[in-house]
Design a protein around this motif. Sequence first.
Motif, PDB file in Angstrom:
ATOM      1  N   ASP A  81      10.906   5.594  11.607  1.00 45.02           N
ATOM      2  CA  ASP A  81      10.831   4.120  11.165  1.00 45.02           C
ATOM      3  C   ASP A  81       9.507   3.403  11.185  1.00 45.02           C
ATOM      4  O   ASP A  81       9.094   2.768   9.954  1.00 45.02           O
ATOM      5  CB  ASP A  81      11.566   3.220  12.162  1.00 45.02           C
ATOM      6  N   TYR A  82       8.507   3.903  11.811  1.00 43.52           N
ATOM      7  CA  TYR A  82       7.177   3.682  11.723  1.00 43.52           C
ATOM      8  C   TYR A  82       6.567   3.938  10.550  1.00 43.52           C
ATOM      9  O   TYR A  82       5.562   3.290   9.824  1.00 43.52           O
ATOM     10  CB  TYR A  82       6.323   4.044  13.063  1.00 43.52           C
ATOM     11  N   THR A  83       6.664   5.371  10.129  1.00 44.77           N
ATOM     12  CA  THR A  83       6.128   5.943   9.143  1.00 44.77           C
ATOM     13  C   THR A  83       6.607   5.163   7.757  1.00 44.77           C
ATOM     14  O   THR A  83       6.015   4.872   6.928  1.00 44.77           O
ATOM     15  CB  THR A  83       6.429   7.340   9.079  1.00 44.77           C
ATOM     16  N   TRP A  84       8.029   5.028   7.661  1.00 46.59           N
ATOM     17  CA  TRP A  84       8.716   4.683   6.500  1.00 46.59           C
ATOM     18  C   TRP A  84       8.530   2.984   6.309  1.00 46.59           C
ATOM     19  O   TRP A  84       7.929   2.515   5.360  1.00 46.59           O
ATOM     20  CB  TRP A  84      10.063   4.655   6.673  1.00 46.59           C
ATOM     21  N   ASP A  85       8.494   2.265   7.254  1.00 49.44           N
ATOM     22  CA  ASP A  85       8.392   0.612   7.408  1.00 49.44           C
ATOM     23  C   ASP A  85       6.807   0.366   7.649  1.00 49.44           C
ATOM     24  O   ASP A  85       6.634  -0.626   6.799  1.00 49.44           O
ATOM     25  CB  ASP A  85       9.067   0.042   8.494  1.00 49.44           C
ATOM     26  N   LYS A  86       6.025   1.052   7.941  1.00 50.70           N
ATOM     27  CA  LYS A  86       4.551   0.547   8.174  1.00 50.70           C
ATOM     28  C   LYS A  86       3.754   1.388   7.483  1.00 50.70           C
ATOM     29  O   LYS A  86       2.667   0.848   6.919  1.00 50.70           O
ATOM     30  CB  LYS A  86       4.099   0.397   9.785  1.00 50.70           C
ATOM     31  N   ILE A  87       3.434   2.627   7.933  1.00 49.84           N
ATOM     32  CA  ILE A  87       2.393   3.472   7.351  1.00 49.84           C
ATOM     33  C   ILE A  87       2.456   3.574   5.703  1.00 49.84           C
ATOM     34  O   ILE A  87       1.327   3.237   5.173  1.00 49.84           O
ATOM     35  CB  ILE A  87       2.420   5.026   7.820  1.00 49.84           C
ATOM     36  N   LEU A  88       3.441   4.128   5.209  1.00 52.92           N
ATOM     37  CA  LEU A  88       3.630   4.366   3.788  1.00 52.92           C
ATOM     38  C   LEU A  88       3.482   3.159   3.011  1.00 52.92           C
ATOM     39  O   LEU A  88       2.716   2.852   1.890  1.00 52.92           O
ATOM     40  CB  LEU A  88       4.788   5.007   3.570  1.00 52.92           C
ATOM     41  N   PRO A  89       4.220   1.864   3.303  1.00 56.60           N
ATOM     42  CA  PRO A  89       3.939   0.596   2.665  1.00 56.60           C
ATOM     43  C   PRO A  89       2.385   0.117   2.634  1.00 56.60           C
ATOM     44  O   PRO A  89       1.987  -0.007   1.486  1.00 56.60           O
ATOM     45  CB  PRO A  89       4.789  -0.476   3.240  1.00 56.60           C
ATOM     46  N   GLU A  90       1.826   0.348   3.763  1.00 56.05           N
ATOM     47  CA  GLU A  90       0.346  -0.238   3.860  1.00 56.05           C
ATOM     48  C   GLU A  90      -0.562   0.657   3.067  1.00 56.05           C
ATOM     49  O   GLU A  90      -1.308   0.096   2.321  1.00 56.05           O
ATOM     50  CB  GLU A  90       0.032  -0.305   5.196  1.00 56.05           C
ATOM     51  N   VAL A  91      -0.368   1.964   3.232  1.00 52.78           N
ATOM     52  CA  VAL A  91      -1.076   2.933   2.348  1.00 52.78           C
ATOM     53  C   VAL A  91      -1.045   2.899   0.778  1.00 52.78           C
ATOM     54  O   VAL A  91      -1.786   2.875   0.097  1.00 52.78           O
ATOM     55  CB  VAL A  91      -0.774   4.391   2.911  1.00 52.78           C
ATOM     56  N   THR A  92       0.361   2.472   0.571  1.00 48.27           N
ATOM     57  CA  THR A  92       0.644   2.520  -0.955  1.00 48.27           C
ATOM     58  C   THR A  92      -0.034   1.387  -1.548  1.00 48.27           C
ATOM     59  O   THR A  92      -0.625   1.473  -2.621  1.00 48.27           O
ATOM     60  CB  THR A  92       2.158   2.453  -0.960  1.00 48.27           C
ATOM     61  N   ASP A  93       0.038   0.146  -0.679  1.00 47.93           N
ATOM     62  CA  ASP A  93      -0.526  -0.912  -0.935  1.00 47.93           C
ATOM     63  C   ASP A  93      -2.078  -1.006  -1.201  1.00 47.93           C
ATOM     64  O   ASP A  93      -2.864  -1.521  -2.285  1.00 47.93           O
ATOM     65  CB  ASP A  93      -0.352  -2.149  -0.341  1.00 47.93           C
ATOM     66  N   LYS A  94      -2.763  -0.252  -0.444  1.00 50.48           N
ATOM     67  CA  LYS A  94      -4.159  -0.191  -0.239  1.00 50.48           C
ATOM     68  C   LYS A  94      -4.760   0.731  -1.466  1.00 50.48           C
ATOM     69  O   LYS A  94      -5.716   0.510  -2.234  1.00 50.48           O
ATOM     70  CB  LYS A  94      -4.616   0.464   1.066  1.00 50.48           C
ATOM     71  N   VAL A  95      -3.831   1.620  -1.828  1.00 53.38           N
ATOM     72  CA  VAL A  95      -4.459   2.697  -2.931  1.00 53.38           C
ATOM     73  C   VAL A  95      -4.387   1.880  -4.111  1.00 53.38           C
ATOM     74  O   VAL A  95      -4.945   2.164  -5.004  1.00 53.38           O
ATOM     75  CB  VAL A  95      -3.560   4.023  -2.872  1.00 53.38           C
ATOM     76  N   LEU A  96      -3.187   1.077  -4.470  1.00 51.22           N
ATOM     77  CA  LEU A  96      -3.227   0.268  -5.657  1.00 51.22           C
ATOM     78  C   LEU A  96      -4.245  -0.709  -5.654  1.00 51.22           C
ATOM     79  O   LEU A  96      -4.805  -0.849  -6.775  1.00 51.22           O
ATOM     80  CB  LEU A  96      -1.883  -0.310  -5.576  1.00 51.22           C
ATOM     81  N   GLU A  97      -4.502  -1.500  -4.627  1.00 51.17           N
ATOM     82  CA  GLU A  97      -5.498  -2.447  -4.710  1.00 51.17           C
ATOM     83  C   GLU A  97      -7.025  -1.773  -4.832  1.00 51.17           C
ATOM     84  O   GLU A  97      -7.712  -2.283  -5.756  1.00 51.17           O
ATOM     85  CB  GLU A  97      -5.684  -3.076  -3.234  1.00 51.17           C
ATOM     86  N   LYS A  98      -7.422  -0.744  -4.042  1.00 53.08           N
ATOM     87  CA  LYS A  98      -8.613  -0.169  -4.471  1.00 53.08           C
ATOM     88  C   LYS A  98      -8.849   0.776  -5.532  1.00 53.08           C
ATOM     89  O   LYS A  98      -9.847   0.967  -6.150  1.00 53.08           O
ATOM     90  CB  LYS A  98      -8.950   0.722  -2.771  1.00 53.08           C
ATOM     91  N   ASP A  99      -7.806   1.525  -5.976  1.00 51.00           N
ATOM     92  CA  ASP A  99      -8.124   2.583  -7.035  1.00 51.00           C
ATOM     93  C   ASP A  99      -7.190   2.428  -8.059  1.00 51.00           C
ATOM     94  O   ASP A  99      -7.187   3.139  -8.886  1.00 51.00           O
ATOM     95  CB  ASP A  99      -7.477   3.942  -6.251  1.00 51.00           C
TER      96      ASP A  99
END
Length: 517
Positions: free
Chosen positions: A208-226
């Motif tokens: 749940d933590y990986t699916w709900d928190k890690i992956l969404p936040e990382v996905t958003d950050k990569v889109l924002e920065k890269d």
Amino acid sequence: MITTPEKTNYQETSTYADVMAFIDVAIAGEDAARLISMGKSVDGKDIPVVVLASPMVNSAEEAKASGKPIIYIQGNIHSGEVEGKEALQVLLREILKGDKKHLLDNQILLFAPIYSADSNDKMEQGRRPSQEDSPVETGIRPNSQGWDLNRDGIKMDAIETKALIQNIIVPWDPALFVDLHTTNGVWHGYSLTWAPSYHTAGQKAPYDYTWDKILPEVTDKVLEKDDVHLGPYGYFYTRREGWPIKSIYTYNHHPRYLVNQFGLRNRMAILSEAFAHERLYQRMNSTYAFVREILEFTNKNGQEMLRINAEAEQAAIDDVISDAGKVQKGVRFEMVPTDEPVDNYRIYNYLETTNEKGQTTYLRKPEIITLKDVVNYSAFKPTTSATLPRGYVIPQELTHIVEHLKMHGVTVETLTKNARATGEEYTATALNKSSRPFEQHNMATIEGSFSAAKKRFKKGDYYVDLAQPLANLIFYMLEPESDDGLVTWNFFDEYFQQAGLEEKPVAYPIFKYFELN
């Protein structure tokens, strides 16, 4: 300090010697980095693991005593999928020589850039057609023994798997495992897709933590920065569903896949799949950005991850103590949709047309579009369940089972006196083996049933008390009807043959106990 792709305009990928030379230069004179060997390959190559820590740690025990999360990231489990190997070299350079030193503030990193060391150098052109010869030549998928290292997590036939589990996973106990791959060619609209560790019979909180928190936040950050789009892993089938597609489907749940096994170990894991149809420099870029942002996340949230993992581990133990003999847990599963569909799923557009036979077919168009409410088959529900026991008794003659469990990190004890057990005995009526080999195994499916039983056991027999951290993994391996357990991988074939299963019912030799005294 320049990678082979960077030197060759991304026409070539690194050889084993290139990677080792890069590591040597990168860590020279650095207090925050040292090189260890996971073990030796069949061809005698050391499988390198770079330990990154500030201050440095000299052993797994020191690393765990530091209280910092340990993050393990590997590339090149399949030697044709090269961008993980290259991206980890770039990250190593940036952490040690560039502006990413802060990533060692709150965590310890283990980088294994060239896990399949032998097969990497067996390069030829045309091995990965969906990558369109970018790079021109790549290594082969299986290891030197002919095994796919990402199907070996339970049986551990490969020398690399034994080295990874025994020398890294068990002693270092990473809080997060990241495995870097490339897809085999599905035309979604993402530069990289991801998946968590599918927990199945494990505790749900790390998933749940990986699916709900890690992956969404990382996905958003990569889109924002890269400006790079990441999304959920999945295949789709226009022939089955027409266009537009209605669903995507993940890979299966089996813990033979290393990422999935971490769910049974009460730890977090992430599968990374770069988009095969992009050029090497693009796949390196997306993989680099993904791993960079994972490490930014873990550097910031590592203590929370450790807490969730520890709570999951304790919950697994508590479940055994409180519910042994009372509850059922899944041992065979089917793929089902997640509760929420994928909104705005990116995909290449298709044109419906008719071929010369009058059949409907689809031509891929160049633009990427988004589809609403795509059903995501990335969950699993049990189709067969078994009673959770307090533990298992293993006859002393089955030493190969005991040694295999120990290699996985399982605590196995020996009866110091004769004992009586109350529990369930499984009586097998058939052992059906596949006619077609998979990973050099004719995989087995057992038929039979459980019945309540009481049995006596001798001093010297082995027992596994399930109230231990790897309870869920042990359960999955030892339950006879498990879809990826030791029965499946032929560990009991000889026993059943010698016991005459073809002529009569035979008791499964491992007894499931609820009480042992």
